[in-house]
Design an enzyme around this catalytic site. Structure first.
Site, PDB file in Angstrom:
ATOM      1  CE  LYS A  92      -7.146  -3.665   7.796  1.00 47.64           C
ATOM      2  NZ  LYS A  92      -6.086  -2.995   7.121  1.00 47.64           N
ATOM      3  CB  CYS A 132      -0.901   0.004   1.241  1.00 45.45           C
ATOM      4  SG  CYS A 132      -2.258   1.200   1.107  1.00 45.45           S
ATOM      5  NE  ARG A 142      -6.578   4.751   8.854  1.00 46.72           N
ATOM      6  CZ  ARG A 142      -7.803   5.034   8.438  1.00 46.72           C
ATOM      7  NH1 ARG A 142      -8.397   6.134   8.872  1.00 46.72           N
ATOM      8  NH2 ARG A 142      -8.419   4.251   7.585  1.00 46.72           N
ATOM      9  NE  ARG A 175      -6.663   4.795   4.980  1.00 42.70           N
ATOM     10  CZ  ARG A 175      -5.650   5.664   4.964  1.00 42.70           C
ATOM     11  NH1 ARG A 175      -5.547   6.564   4.012  1.00 42.70           N
ATOM     12  NH2 ARG A 175      -4.732   5.625   5.909  1.00 42.70           N
ATOM     13  CD  GLU A 220     -13.921  -4.570  -3.868  1.00 43.26           C
ATOM     14  OE1 GLU A 220     -12.961  -5.116  -4.453  1.00 43.26           O
ATOM     15  OE2 GLU A 220     -14.108  -3.337  -3.890  1.00 43.26           O
ATOM     16  CE  LYS A 224      -7.463  -1.248   4.574  1.00 45.23           C
ATOM     17  NZ  LYS A 224      -6.049  -0.991   4.285  1.00 45.23           N
TER      18      LYS A 224
HETATM   19  C1  PBG Z   1      -2.791   0.101   4.940  1.00 48.59           C
HETATM   20  C2  PBG Z   1      -3.361  -0.664   6.048  1.00 48.59           C
HETATM   21  C3  PBG Z   1      -4.160  -0.236   7.131  1.00 48.59           C
HETATM   22  C4  PBG Z   1      -4.323  -1.332   7.964  1.00 48.59           C
HETATM   23  C5  PBG Z   1      -3.661  -2.399   7.362  1.00 48.59           C
HETATM   24  N1  PBG Z   1      -3.108  -1.968   6.177  1.00 48.59           N
HETATM   25  C6  PBG Z   1      -4.680   1.109   7.493  1.00 48.59           C
HETATM   26  C7  PBG Z   1      -5.731   1.754   6.728  1.00 48.59           C
HETATM   27  O1  PBG Z   1      -6.248   1.252   5.734  1.00 48.59           O
HETATM   28  O2  PBG Z   1      -6.030   2.899   7.106  1.00 48.59           O
HETATM   29  C8  PBG Z   1      -5.065  -1.335   9.279  1.00 48.59           C
HETATM   30  C9  PBG Z   1      -4.694  -2.433  10.199  1.00 48.59           C
HETATM   31  C10 PBG Z   1      -5.122  -2.268  11.609  1.00 48.59           C
HETATM   32  O3  PBG Z   1      -5.873  -1.360  12.009  1.00 48.59           O
HETATM   33  O4  PBG Z   1      -4.675  -3.105  12.392  1.00 48.59           O
HETATM   34  N2  PBG Z   1      -3.670   0.619   4.014  1.00 48.59           N
END
Ligand code: PBG
Length: 313
Positions: A239, A116, A196, A208, A224, A186
């Protein structure tokens, strides 16, 4: 079907030996993945031990300790020295995750990487910004480049979490032999807060919701997943986990691919905070939560409890 008094369901609950014999769901460390954050400096997080930070140097000792405890797999997140508009630290061959992969090469852990841009962009979004919006198609190339550089540095599997349309196909085209564990469904969740902070990846403007999923939708989650299967994903991930057990169950029933669930930072933090206040027992609440995630249908679970779980099992 017989009924009471012929049937007495309490008979199978009378002793722990009998309960063990008929237990349907078990926790096995082989199914758990420990997240690790690697950045310029190491520090511990006393409130949330699983959300501490390692340096490329300190992560080697941590990996050895995890291995000794019986942990099998980790997922790496990088926090770069400097962030920029295009998230170039993500696909830098000398970036923090790439260096960590090389440092851990030869160890026994299965090395997964989060793919990411949000930890690497100055604006904190998961892709590049054009006209005030995250540009899907321009981001794809950078996501694929990131995955390729992880694979070249030794990643065993890559896990795209950006939620751009077409990212699995873009990665698949470049890495034919590496498993892709796709963060398929997600959600735009409030439960990512502690992550974060740990990864310094909160968006500088907006949120987001233009790319992560609406928490209200489950049929869309299956769409998805369908897309990711068609594009060449090997494992589907849902997730967060606990507030989305119905989504895990729906994906389990529809797909034969292995299914992962991410027990996210907010789920972990809620239990830690409640336990610190004396409201509940952390170990029991954690084991119950992780058992529920597996019972819902997850084959593998990413959890900040993985290290502690190793000493509990
Ligand atoms: C990256 C990512 C995130 C998480 C995992 N990969 C943060 C987000 O999308 O803001 C969150 C994982 C967690 O809260 O444990 N995009």
């Amino acid at each position: 079907m017989s009924s009471f008094p012929v049937t007495r369901l309490r008979r199978l609950r009378r002793t722990s030996g009998i309960r063990n014999l008929v237990r349907e769901t078990r926790l096995d460390l082989d199914d758990f993945v420990m997240p690790l954050f690697v950045g310029p400096e190491a520090f511990t997080n006393d409130d949330l031990p699983g959300l501490g930070r390692h340096s490329v140097e300190s992560v080697v000792a941590e990996a050895e300790e995890l291995t000794r405890l019986g942990v099998r797999a980790v997922i790496l997140f990088g926090i770069p020295d400097e962030k920029d508009e295009e998230g170039s630290g993500a696909y830098d061959d000398d970036g923090v995750v790439q260096r960590t992969l090389r440092a851990l090469d030869g160890g026994e852990l299965v090395l997964l990487t989060d793919v990411c841009l949000c930890e690497y962009t100055s604006h904190g979004h998961c892709g590049v910004i054009r006209d005030g919006e995250v540009d899907n198609d321009e981001t794809l190339e950078l996501i694929a480049r990131t995955a390729v550089s992880h694979v070249e540095a030794g990643a065993d599997a890559v896990c795209p979490s950006d939620m751009m349309d077409g990212r699995v196909a873009a990665i698949r085209e470049e890495v034919p032999d590496t498993p892709i564990i796709a963060y398929s469904a997600k959600y735009a969740s409030a439960f990512y807060g502690p992550f974060r902070e740990a990864a310094e990846s909160a968006p500088a403007f907006g949120d987001r919701r233009g790319y992560q999923m609406d928490p209200a939708n489950v049929r869309e989650a299956l769409r998805e997943c369908d897309q990711d299967v068609a594009e060449g994903a090997d494992v589907l991930m849902i997730k967060p986990a606990l507030p989305y057990l119905d989504v895990i169950r729906a994906a389990r029933e529809r797909f034969d691919l292995p299914l992962a669930a991410y027990n996210v930072s907010g789920e972990y933090a809620m239990v830690k905070a409640a336990a610190a206040k004396g409201f509940l027992d952390e170990r029991q609440a954690a084991v119950e939560s992780l058992t529920a995630i597996k019972r819902a249908g997850a084959d593998l679970v990413v959890s900040y409890w993985t290290k502690e779980l190793a000493s509990w099992l």
